[in-house]
Design an enzyme around this catalytic site. Structure first.
Site, mmCIF file in Angstrom:
data_model
loop_
_atom_site.group_PDB
_atom_site.id
_atom_site.type_symbol
_atom_site.label_atom_id
_atom_site.label_comp_id
_atom_site.label_asym_id
_atom_site.label_seq_id
_atom_site.Cartn_x
_atom_site.Cartn_y
_atom_site.Cartn_z
ATOM 1 N N HIS A 119 -34.029 -14.581 -41.093
ATOM 2 C CA HIS A 119 -34.918 -13.210 -40.306
ATOM 3 C C HIS A 119 -35.724 -13.200 -40.473
ATOM 4 O O HIS A 119 -36.912 -12.081 -40.126
ATOM 5 C CB HIS A 119 -34.214 -12.954 -38.590
ATOM 6 C CG HIS A 119 -34.323 -14.023 -37.421
ATOM 7 N ND1 HIS A 119 -34.661 -14.353 -36.649
ATOM 8 C CD2 HIS A 119 -32.355 -14.291 -37.602
ATOM 9 C CE1 HIS A 119 -33.206 -15.095 -36.103
ATOM 10 N NE2 HIS A 119 -32.059 -15.194 -36.939
ATOM 11 N N SER B 1 -29.868 -10.904 -36.171
ATOM 12 C CA SER B 1 -30.755 -11.688 -35.030
ATOM 13 C C SER B 1 -30.797 -11.108 -33.726
ATOM 14 O O SER B 1 -31.854 -11.811 -32.754
ATOM 15 C CB SER B 1 -29.884 -13.476 -35.361
ATOM 16 O OG SER B 1 -28.214 -13.038 -35.183
ATOM 17 N N LYS C 39 -37.072 -20.841 -38.532
ATOM 18 C CA LYS C 39 -37.462 -20.067 -37.765
ATOM 19 C C LYS C 39 -39.024 -19.445 -38.284
ATOM 20 O O LYS C 39 -39.928 -19.896 -37.636
ATOM 21 C CB LYS C 39 -36.450 -19.017 -38.112
ATOM 22 C CG LYS C 39 -34.986 -19.063 -37.430
ATOM 23 C CD LYS C 39 -33.826 -18.291 -37.859
ATOM 24 C CE LYS C 39 -32.638 -18.752 -37.903
ATOM 25 N NZ LYS C 39 -32.206 -19.396 -36.345
HETATM 26 C C1 LIG Z 1 -28.608 -15.416 -39.001
HETATM 27 C C2 LIG Z 1 -29.026 -16.612 -39.112
HETATM 28 N N1 LIG Z 1 -27.923 -17.065 -39.397
HETATM 29 C C3 LIG Z 1 -28.000 -18.279 -39.562
HETATM 30 C C4 LIG Z 1 -28.497 -19.094 -39.070
HETATM 31 C C5 LIG Z 1 -28.777 -20.465 -38.505
HETATM 32 O O1 LIG Z 1 -29.265 -21.170 -38.844
HETATM 33 P P1 LIG Z 1 -29.450 -22.561 -38.398
HETATM 34 O O2 LIG Z 1 -30.663 -22.484 -36.955
HETATM 35 O O3 LIG Z 1 -30.664 -23.434 -39.193
HETATM 36 O O4 LIG Z 1 -28.258 -23.463 -38.408
HETATM 37 C C6 LIG Z 1 -29.595 -18.722 -37.722
HETATM 38 C C7 LIG Z 1 -29.792 -18.915 -36.414
HETATM 39 O O5 LIG Z 1 -29.666 -18.968 -35.544
HETATM 40 C C8 LIG Z 1 -28.963 -16.851 -37.821
HETATM 41 O O6 LIG Z 1 -29.631 -16.149 -36.474
#
Ligand SMILES: Cc1ncc(COP(=O)(O)O)c(C=O)c1O
Length: 390
Positions: free
Chosen positions: A191, A163, A223
């Site tokens: 992502h 991310s 996203k």
């Molecule tokens: C790689 C990754 N996993 C999980 C999440 C968490 O997802 P959510 O925003 O739906 O809680 C994010 C969000 O920032 C992320 O970037």
């Protein structure tokens, strides 16, 4: 510091800081990669479903909150990713908590990439299992960690697309490591889904891996799909087990049906409108070419996450402020979100950006760098860098 968005018009946001009236900024730090968050069919589906089914689900999934729209969304995502089962969560964070808490116990272990998302790291801690981390994107490092553990007692967990760096995990190598060590490979593709792979099926499909190699993966709805929530997709037994036992699934209110209705519309668009991914890929190439021409220090990424290294926090913040003054919203990402000394500007692109938006951003980035980090010209040897700059 959080900032307040008063109005949004595609990639333009009116940001209100303090008491004053808002300023419109061009957003280059969101995750709405396909431009679906304000798509009329998606918001229309939200409105229609809210009119029919109300504002909330009224309960948790195992009591009275599970709705036909939740079901339909799970089936649509399972069909899209070509897996037998899917399970809807309120967020990706809670889905990650559920996977590790639901599948691992005291004697088990979770082996993770050092740069995995915070929710995976926290999930392992809360699951009470042993947490082992390997150097970023290093499948051999993962193998070394797994070899120290009893076979079959571990989950190997990785982000599909990282991310904060934008690079893609070496999924084929990790799949071999997991198979050899009898670990379960879990890919958090927050992502990747919508953006990468055939029909936008994500980094797992892009690596031509199936459910035998990756029995469980995470799709987030907040996203590329422009909404909110997350879906675990994969093996039916694992999904069934999590639905019955994972506390972060059981003890929480189900998402409003209208949110699921909006996500359903978004998934259908993401599946069909390939031009959005093509447009995004073209913008990524455009950004990288122009940034290189201006000597901006890019990180190795072909995804819409295009970070620029700044090094220290002061430079990252100063550049972010300079961009803000020029009308661009690009967040400075600092430790502990990224390792010490690796503060960066996390530029993200959306299919909703125009070519001239990207060109103007690169100009503003180069101008900010010239003022705040004048020594930080990247040296590039490729032909792109040889193109004279205005
Ligand atoms: C790689 C990754 N996993 C999980 C999440 C968490 O997802 P959510 O925003 O739906 O809680 C994010 C969000 O920032 C992320 O970037």
């Amino acid at each position: 510091m959080r900032r307040t968005v008063a109005r949004r018009d595609g990639v333009r946001c009116e940001v209100v800081d303090g008491a004053g009236s808002g300023r419109w900024l061009l957003n280059f730090c969101g995750n709405d990669y396909l431009g679906l968050a304000s798509h009329f069919q998606v918001s229309g589906a939200l409105q229609d479903a809210a009119a029919l089914h109300g504002a909330g689900s009224g309960g948790s999934h195992l009591v009275s909150g599970h709705h036909a729209l939740h079901d339909a969304l799970e089936r649509e995502i399972a069909d899209w990713l070509q897996v037998p089962a899917a399970l809807l969560f309120g967020s990706g964070f809670t889905a990650n908590l559920a996977v590790l808490q639901g599948l691992l116990g005291d004697g088990d272990a979770c082996v993770q990439d050092r740069l995995n998302h915070a929710s995976l790291i926290d999930a392992a801690r809360l699951a009470g299992c042993r947490l082992r981390r390997y150097p970023h994107a290093d499948a051999q490092g993962a193998l070394r960690q797994l070899r120290t553990l009893p076979e079959g007692a571990a989950i190997l967990a990785t982000d599909g697309v990282f991310s904060m760096d934008g690079d893609v995990a070496p999924l084929r190598e990790l799949a071999i490591v997991a198979r050899v060590q009898q670990a379960l490979l879990y890919v958090d593709d927050a992502h990747g889904v919508g953006v990468l792979g055939p029909d936008g099926r994500g980094s797992v499909a892009d690596a031509r891996l199936g459910i035998d190699a990756v029995p469980l993966q995470l799709v987030t709805l907040g996203k590329a799909l422009g909404g909110c929530g997350a879906v675990l997709a994969g093996d039916a037994d694992l999904i069934g087990h999590l639905a019955e036992t994972a506390r972060p699934y059981i003890y929480t209110t189900a998402l409003p049906p209208a949110v699921a209705g909006a996500a359903l519309a978004a998934v259908r668009i993401a599946r069909q409108e390939h031009w959005r991914r093509e447009r995004l890929a073209a913008l990524v190439q455009r950004f990288r070419l122009r940034a290189r021409q201006r000597g901006l220090e890019l990180m190795p990424s072909d995804t819409p996450i295009q970070p620029l290294r700044c090094g220290d926090n002061v430079t990252a913040l100063a550049m972010s402020r300079a961009l803000d003054a020029a009308g661009f919203w690009v967040a400075a990402i600092r430790p502990p979100t990224v390792p010490e000394g690796q503060a960066r500007l996390r530029v993200t692109l959306s299919a909703a950006h125009a070519d001239h938006d990207v060109d103007a951003l690169v100009d503003a980035l180069a101008a900010a760098r010239d003022v705040h980090a004048p020594g930080a010209h990247a040296l590039h040897t490729d032909t792109a860098a040889a193109v004279p700059t205005p």
